[in-house]
Design a protein around this motif. Sequence first.
Motif, mmCIF file in Angstrom:
data_model
loop_
_atom_site.group_PDB
_atom_site.id
_atom_site.type_symbol
_atom_site.label_atom_id
_atom_site.label_comp_id
_atom_site.label_asym_id
_atom_site.label_seq_id
_atom_site.Cartn_x
_atom_site.Cartn_y
_atom_site.Cartn_z
ATOM 1 N N HIS A 81 -3.274 -9.692 11.772
ATOM 2 C CA HIS A 81 -2.869 -8.310 11.535
ATOM 3 C C HIS A 81 -1.389 -8.315 11.198
ATOM 4 C CE1 HIS A 81 -1.428 -4.244 12.563
ATOM 5 N NE2 HIS A 81 -2.626 -3.865 12.158
ATOM 6 N N THR A 83 2.178 -6.301 10.424
ATOM 7 C CA THR A 83 3.028 -5.120 10.516
ATOM 8 C C THR A 83 4.233 -5.352 9.616
ATOM 9 O OG1 THR A 83 2.379 -4.639 12.805
ATOM 10 C CG2 THR A 83 4.456 -3.695 12.024
ATOM 11 N N ARG A 96 2.937 -1.718 -4.385
ATOM 12 C CA ARG A 96 1.528 -1.351 -4.586
ATOM 13 C C ARG A 96 1.183 -1.235 -6.069
ATOM 14 N NH1 ARG A 96 1.587 2.841 0.455
ATOM 15 N NH2 ARG A 96 0.714 1.402 2.008
ATOM 16 N N GLU A 103 -4.345 -2.583 -0.183
ATOM 17 C CA GLU A 103 -4.514 -1.332 0.565
ATOM 18 C C GLU A 103 -5.557 -1.598 1.643
ATOM 19 O OE1 GLU A 103 -3.128 1.670 0.166
ATOM 20 O OE2 GLU A 103 -2.314 1.790 -1.871
ATOM 21 N N ASP A 104 -5.119 -1.839 2.855
ATOM 22 C CA ASP A 104 -6.038 -2.163 3.944
ATOM 23 C C ASP A 104 -5.406 -1.718 5.260
ATOM 24 O OD1 ASP A 104 -7.683 -3.212 5.871
ATOM 25 O OD2 ASP A 104 -7.838 -5.200 4.983
ATOM 26 N N ASP A 105 -5.716 -0.488 5.661
ATOM 27 C CA ASP A 105 -5.105 0.072 6.862
ATOM 28 C C ASP A 105 -5.554 -0.627 8.137
ATOM 29 O OD1 ASP A 105 -3.743 1.879 5.326
ATOM 30 O OD2 ASP A 105 -5.193 3.501 5.596
ATOM 31 N N LYS A 106 -6.659 -1.356 8.084
ATOM 32 C CA LYS A 106 -7.134 -2.065 9.276
ATOM 33 C C LYS A 106 -6.298 -3.294 9.582
ATOM 34 C CE LYS A 106 -11.955 -0.553 9.020
ATOM 35 N NZ LYS A 106 -13.380 -0.983 8.922
ATOM 36 N N ARG A 107 -5.804 -3.958 8.531
ATOM 37 C CA ARG A 107 -5.071 -5.206 8.735
ATOM 38 C C ARG A 107 -3.586 -5.093 8.421
ATOM 39 N NH1 ARG A 107 -6.932 -10.080 5.710
ATOM 40 N NH2 ARG A 107 -5.290 -10.937 7.018
ATOM 41 N N HIS A 109 -0.261 -2.685 8.678
ATOM 42 C CA HIS A 109 0.385 -1.489 9.216
ATOM 43 C C HIS A 109 1.765 -1.382 8.571
ATOM 44 C CE1 HIS A 109 2.236 0.721 12.906
ATOM 45 N NE2 HIS A 109 1.920 1.557 11.936
ATOM 46 N N MET A 110 1.917 -0.436 7.667
ATOM 47 C CA MET A 110 3.163 -0.264 6.932
ATOM 48 C C MET A 110 4.032 0.784 7.618
ATOM 49 S SD MET A 110 4.900 -1.352 4.315
ATOM 50 C CE MET A 110 3.605 -2.158 3.366
#
Length: 251
Positions: A81, A83, A96, A103-107, A109-110
């Motif tokens: 994961h 950050t 981007r 684009e992967d909010d699960k892995r 964290h921006m």
Amino acid sequence: MTTPIDISEKDGIRYLHFGSSWVQGAMRINRPWNLELEYTQEMMASLLLRNEARWPRKILLIGLGAASLTKFLYRYRPDAHLTIVEIEPDVVATARHFFKLPEDDKRIHMIIGDGAEFVLGTNKKFDLILVDGFNEHAHPGQLNSLPFYQACRSCLSDQGVMAVNLLGLCKGVLGGFAHILTAFNERALLFPSCPSGNTIAFATEGELINIDLEDLKTAAIALKEDSGLNLLPTLSRLEKAKICKDNTLTI
């Protein structure tokens, strides 16, 4: 962002600039997951320093740039994961749009914010911290201060490793490394400068790193087979510099 973000392309490589010719990041267009710039490759020597099969699981990246390190770790450490703390929202948008930041909010964290403030204020632990944050003048600001490095140490897990790109400090490289040595109670190592001029420092917390150079080469070969990243030239420079006593890297 007060300084404009510029994109250039040459010989199949896309470059990121902050209002000058100085390269802030790069991506080979037909191989977007690869690490194009030499110093980003050297920062991934971190992956040779711990031999746990699924290490690192939690990664903190200070500074996004062209997302090179983010993409490499996202692809080749699928259990991790990430950050990312980036102070400029326009840099995130550019990564981007032009540099294929996943684009992967699960892995992923921006966080849009100051990297120094983040580590000084968080109680989270990370297995790997990568520090690569500079302004348009190649100055790291508070990212090269004793309080920042002390906070990074407090954020590391028992298997934690920090890697820092000291480019831009010029004569201050040793001064910056002195902050790292102080923060980590001497448990740090400065690699020989890359041919590109970058100098990468590594520091650790918790379990001692004590690896024979031959074992490092074996790990580097495995990483090359898995990802295409060849760190054998880095290890060769390390060996020639005679930094490792008894051919053993100890941090």
